[in-house]
Design a protein around this motif. Structure first.
Motif, PDB file in Angstrom:
ATOM      1  N   GLY A   2       0.793  -1.227   0.000  1.00 26.38           N
ATOM      2  CA  GLY A   2       0.000   0.000   0.000  1.00 26.38           C
ATOM      3  C   GLY A   2       0.816   1.263   0.000  1.00 26.38           C
ATOM      4  N   LEU A   3       2.108   1.148  -0.286  1.00 23.43           N
ATOM      5  CA  LEU A   3       2.978   2.330  -0.267  1.00 23.43           C
ATOM      6  C   LEU A   3       3.097   2.924  -1.662  1.00 23.43           C
ATOM      7  N   TYR A   4       2.025   3.545  -2.125  1.00 22.75           N
ATOM      8  CA  TYR A   4       2.030   4.226  -3.414  1.00 22.75           C
ATOM      9  C   TYR A   4       1.136   5.461  -3.307  1.00 22.75           C
ATOM     10  N   TYR A   9       9.652   9.462  -4.686  1.00 19.45           N
ATOM     11  CA  TYR A   9      10.278   8.202  -5.102  1.00 19.45           C
ATOM     12  C   TYR A   9       9.607   7.646  -6.357  1.00 19.45           C
ATOM     13  N   PHE A  10       8.297   7.555  -6.349  1.00 19.91           N
ATOM     14  CA  PHE A  10       7.598   6.988  -7.500  1.00 19.91           C
ATOM     15  C   PHE A  10       7.675   7.899  -8.720  1.00 19.91           C
ATOM     16  N   VAL A  11       7.586   9.206  -8.506  1.00 24.46           N
ATOM     17  CA  VAL A  11       7.663  10.137  -9.639  1.00 24.46           C
ATOM     18  C   VAL A  11       9.045  10.102 -10.287  1.00 24.46           C
ATOM     19  N   THR A  65      11.747   7.898  -9.865  1.00 25.45           N
ATOM     20  CA  THR A  65      12.194   6.610 -10.409  1.00 25.45           C
ATOM     21  C   THR A  65      11.317   6.188 -11.588  1.00 25.45           C
ATOM     22  N   GLY A  66      10.034   6.578 -11.554  1.00 27.96           N
ATOM     23  CA  GLY A  66       9.163   6.280 -12.685  1.00 27.96           C
ATOM     24  C   GLY A  66       9.567   7.042 -13.925  1.00 27.96           C
ATOM     25  N   LEU A  67       9.902   8.324 -13.747  1.00 28.73           N
ATOM     26  CA  LEU A  67      10.360   9.130 -14.874  1.00 28.73           C
ATOM     27  C   LEU A  67      11.673   8.582 -15.425  1.00 28.73           C
ATOM     28  N   HIS A  68      12.547   8.174 -14.524  1.00 22.90           N
ATOM     29  CA  HIS A  68      13.799   7.558 -14.972  1.00 22.90           C
ATOM     30  C   HIS A  68      13.517   6.266 -15.732  1.00 22.90           C
ATOM     31  N   GLY A  69      12.554   5.478 -15.244  1.00 25.85           N
ATOM     32  CA  GLY A  69      12.195   4.237 -15.930  1.00 25.85           C
ATOM     33  C   GLY A  69      11.699   4.484 -17.349  1.00 25.85           C
ATOM     34  N   LEU A  70      10.939   5.565 -17.535  1.00 23.93           N
ATOM     35  CA  LEU A  70      10.490   5.918 -18.887  1.00 23.93           C
ATOM     36  C   LEU A  70      11.678   6.224 -19.788  1.00 23.93           C
ATOM     37  N   HIS A  71      12.700   6.847 -19.223  1.00 24.91           N
ATOM     38  CA  HIS A  71      13.904   7.135 -20.005  1.00 24.91           C
ATOM     39  C   HIS A  71      14.658   5.852 -20.347  1.00 24.91           C
ATOM     40  N   VAL A  72      14.616   4.882 -19.443  1.00 24.16           N
ATOM     41  CA  VAL A  72      15.236   3.584 -19.740  1.00 24.16           C
ATOM     42  C   VAL A  72      14.493   2.905 -20.891  1.00 24.16           C
ATOM     43  N   ILE A  73      13.167   2.954 -20.856  1.00 20.58           N
ATOM     44  CA  ILE A  73      12.363   2.362 -21.945  1.00 20.58           C
ATOM     45  C   ILE A  73      12.690   3.049 -23.269  1.00 20.58           C
ATOM     46  N   ALA A  74      12.790   4.378 -23.239  1.00 16.42           N
ATOM     47  CA  ALA A  74      13.155   5.108 -24.459  1.00 16.42           C
ATOM     48  C   ALA A  74      14.539   4.694 -24.934  1.00 16.42           C
TER      49      ALA A  74
END
Length: 216
Positions: free
Chosen positions: A130-132, A152-154, A156-165
């Motif tokens: 439930g930590l979101y 943390y979620f914003v 690391t999530g934004l970084h993850g999108l850059h990894v996908i790109a």
């Protein structure tokens, strides 16, 4: 090698025609401008983190201890090694070792996928507790904890999108290598993708200690 198209001035002197695929300086400059805008975006988020960390130092440090530092550390090692293979791939292309370059590029993309897989496992564990952002469990916690996990979620999530790109760009370069669009005498696209991946790696090098190590 294909003969370059020429244009002639009024005196009849030939000049090679340069389009966007051959404009090395323009390609590098344009990409550096793009990276500058990316740095400004992440820089604003780092500044926001610093402000809230100053206001909730003890809570941020305690909450950081709830993250899995081993998974975060594993991802750090993976990104570090992937940056090495990406740079080596570009070097091999310049040395006309095209197949070795393509293999190293494929290995880099594979490590990027593994990075995302580990991050997905980590997110899944946190979400299951439930930590979101927006969850009742998180909303019932201290304001500092809410801010920490929100950032943390914003971030690391934004970084993850850059990894996908980055993965998409690597596969694009692999297709260009196969079609001849990227070759030892024409590697501007590959060099820019290598530079992009360096940036992605550097962002994570900052994110890792910010979120995982301030409570150590």
């Amino acid at each position: 090698m294909m003969e370059r198209e020429m244009a002639y001035d009024m005196q009849g002197s030939p000049h090679p025609i340069t389009d966007y695929r051959d404009d090395y300086n323009g390609g590098k400059l344009g990409f550096w401008v793009f990276l500058l805008t990316e740095a400004m975006m992440f820089g604003a988020l780092f500044l926001l983190f610093a402000i809230y960390f100053y206001r909730h130092t003890a809570t941020f440090a305690a909450t950081s201890g709830e993250l899995n530092v081993w998974l975060g550390g594993a991802n750090t090692v993976i990104l570090l090694f992937s940056t090495y293979t990406m740079g080596l791939s570009s070097l091999m292309m310049r040395r006309k070792k095209v197949r070795v370059s393509a293999a190293l590029l494929g290995l880099t993309a594979l490590m990027a996928v593994v990075f995302l897989g580990i991050k997905a496992l980590e997110w899944s564990a946190e979400i299951s507790h439930g930590l979101y952002p927006g969850s009742g469990v998180l909303d019932a916690l201290d304001k500092g904890e809410i801010l920490f996990f929100g950032l943390y979620f914003v971030m690391t999530g934004l970084h993850g999108l850059h990894v996908i790109a980055g993965i998409a760009l690597m596969f694009w370069v692999l297709l260009l290598i196969r079609s001849g669009g990227v070759r030892p005498d024409h590697i501007i696209v590959m060099k820019n993708v290598t530079l992009y991946w360096d940036f992605v790696h550097l962002v994570w090098i900052v994110l890792f200690p910010l979120f995982y190590m301030i409570g150590v």
